[in-house]
Design a protein around this motif. Structure first.
Motif, mmCIF file in Angstrom:
data_model
loop_
_atom_site.group_PDB
_atom_site.id
_atom_site.type_symbol
_atom_site.label_atom_id
_atom_site.label_comp_id
_atom_site.label_asym_id
_atom_site.label_seq_id
_atom_site.Cartn_x
_atom_site.Cartn_y
_atom_site.Cartn_z
ATOM 1 N N ARG A 1 11.303 18.717 -2.612
ATOM 2 C CA ARG A 1 11.325 19.983 -3.353
ATOM 3 C C ARG A 1 9.920 20.486 -3.628
ATOM 4 O O ARG A 1 9.600 21.671 -3.468
ATOM 5 N N ARG A 2 9.062 19.548 -4.039
ATOM 6 C CA ARG A 2 7.705 19.926 -4.392
ATOM 7 C C ARG A 2 6.920 20.416 -3.179
ATOM 8 O O ARG A 2 6.244 21.448 -3.226
ATOM 9 N N VAL A 3 7.036 19.674 -2.079
ATOM 10 C CA VAL A 3 6.338 20.070 -0.860
ATOM 11 C C VAL A 3 6.831 21.437 -0.400
ATOM 12 O O VAL A 3 6.031 22.319 -0.054
ATOM 13 N N ALA A 4 8.134 21.617 -0.431
ATOM 14 C CA ALA A 4 8.705 22.897 -0.008
ATOM 15 C C ALA A 4 8.146 24.030 -0.862
ATOM 16 O O ALA A 4 7.712 25.061 -0.340
ATOM 17 N N ALA A 5 8.133 23.833 -2.159
ATOM 18 C CA ALA A 5 7.626 24.858 -3.064
ATOM 19 C C ALA A 5 6.173 25.183 -2.728
ATOM 20 O O ALA A 5 5.774 26.351 -2.666
ATOM 21 N N GLU A 6 5.401 24.123 -2.494
ATOM 22 C CA GLU A 6 3.974 24.289 -2.217
ATOM 23 C C GLU A 6 3.766 25.067 -0.915
ATOM 24 O O GLU A 6 2.833 25.869 -0.798
#
Lengths: 240, 240
Positions: free
Chosen positions: A58-63
DNA sequence: TCTATTCTCGTACGCTGTACGGAATGAATG
DNA sequence: CATTCATTCCGTACAGCGTACGAGAATAGA
């Protein structure tokens, strides 16, 4: 080859052929909005900045600015993304094909480069503990270490093992080095630990510990300790 | 002390004083239905049988016959339970206080015992990679290694570092050993890997790899490799 | 018996990785 | 130009994780 598994049930991962041998000739279909490189770099930056546990899909995608599930078009699962990260930073290791004629010196240089890489990416030892990469950069590095090991006269299997052992050593040392540094930085925790160890040392059942803690000696730099142990390991590499 | 952290954000854990210094003098209140020992042993058995990732709070609770949240009366969190596990199995290491007069031989014996312990509990290297224990068994072991290191003439800090380095080495080696063994056992995976490596080796850009894979030499037993590297490390321990 | 203390554990929350399937895209084909 | 179809995008959903909370059960001292 570097180590893997670590006692966990075999993490398996994905077929390396599928993963690394893809010229990517997709003629039809929607154009990709992102790239494997881009995603990998983002994940690496995230791990550098906030540690490996901050690397969630989720975090990587958001970034990256993508939806979570979009990542799965570029890597089949998170484990693979981590392998991509490992291989990616391995690309920072210069392919030192210039041998000096002294293989011990060559290997020591390589190990110091590896240490520097791990200090630059402190999550790397942890990532290597559970997986290994067979990506192009990792293999290029392996290739150059094998070349450096050639003059030792060790046979194929032994050279591969020496490579694994050296990587494991550097990884282990840097882990320790980082742990020491972060422990010193978080005051509360290490103070409580020091008090506890002092208590134990005072109980009379741990005279050696008491003395080791009392007589710290001149504080060695991590670099010096690393060099010392490394030299032992490498100097003894070709014997018997 | 063994290593910790591994580049992850400091896992912290719980105050060692709180954890290890408790005579447990609860007079009033309900009688405990379980015990810390019992829970720890169950968790260890589970990890032995199914790997570290099978050790979840729910699973351990089920195995013990308790409700999940009951575990939290015995350990404040999962991280602590893992520390308890590490210390528990460290109790299997005999306190070899009988020194032979040859400190190198003593240390080698100790390292072989450590290796045997890790082979008996294959999850241990993995567990040690991210945490360390300061429990009684671990400290007793530390104490005996420090005693063995005394004749080296190393100062306090250096002796502690040597302990960490030796543990890290054994841990690293056993990890590799286990990974090799499990890889060989899961045929599909290692076949795919072998095919991929053969492809890479055939591309002309990896001559060293090609040769190393082609000329495996006599297959060394893991034991022999371990002994060889260990001897190098220990023989060079007192020089500087 | 009452009260203080301790242990037990069902429920619930926020987090994880990821399976599924529909919508959007765009090259190849008719 | 219309259709087909591979490919990517991603919202929703689900099972599993660690664990906070708090109600209930058990027990010792008053």
């Amino acid at each position: 080859m570097p180590r893997a598994g670590d006692g966990e049930r075999n993490a398996a991962g994905v077929d390396p052929e599928q993963l690394w041998l893809r010229p990517a000739e997709s003629r039809r279909g929607r154009k990709p909005s992102f790239s494997r490189e881009q995603i990998t770099e983002t994940a690496v930056a995230l791990a550098d900045a906030e540690g490996l546990e901050a690397v969630t899909m989720r975090r990587v995608a958001a970034e990256v600015g993508a939806g979570v599930m979009s990542l799965y078009s570029y890597a089949p699962d998170k484990e693979t993304l981590l392998e991509l990260m490992v291989d990616h930073v391995s690309g920072e290791l210069p392919a030192t094909d210039a041998r000096t004629g002294d293989w011990r010196a060559d290997l020591k240089t390589i190990a110091h480069l590896q240490r520097a890489l791990m200090l630059r990416h402190p999550w790397l030892p942890g990532a290597l503990a559970t997986r290994r990469s067979l990506g192009p950069h990792t293999l290029a590095f392996l290739e150059s270490v094998l070349a450096a090991l050639r003059p030792t006269g060790l046979d194929g299997a032994a050279r591969l093992e020496a490579f694994a052992q050296l990587t494991a050593f550097v990884s282990g040392h840097v882990s320790y080095e980082i742990a020491q540094a972060t422990a010193a930085r978080s005051a509360d925790r290490s103070a409580a630990e020091a008090r506890y160890l002092a208590t134990v040392a005072a109980d009379g059942h741990h005279p050696e510990l008491a003395e080791a803690l009392a007589a710290p000696g001149r504080p060695l730099t991590p670099e010096a300790t690393f060099t010392r142990f490394l030299d032992r390991l490498i100097d003894g590499l070709d014997s018997d």
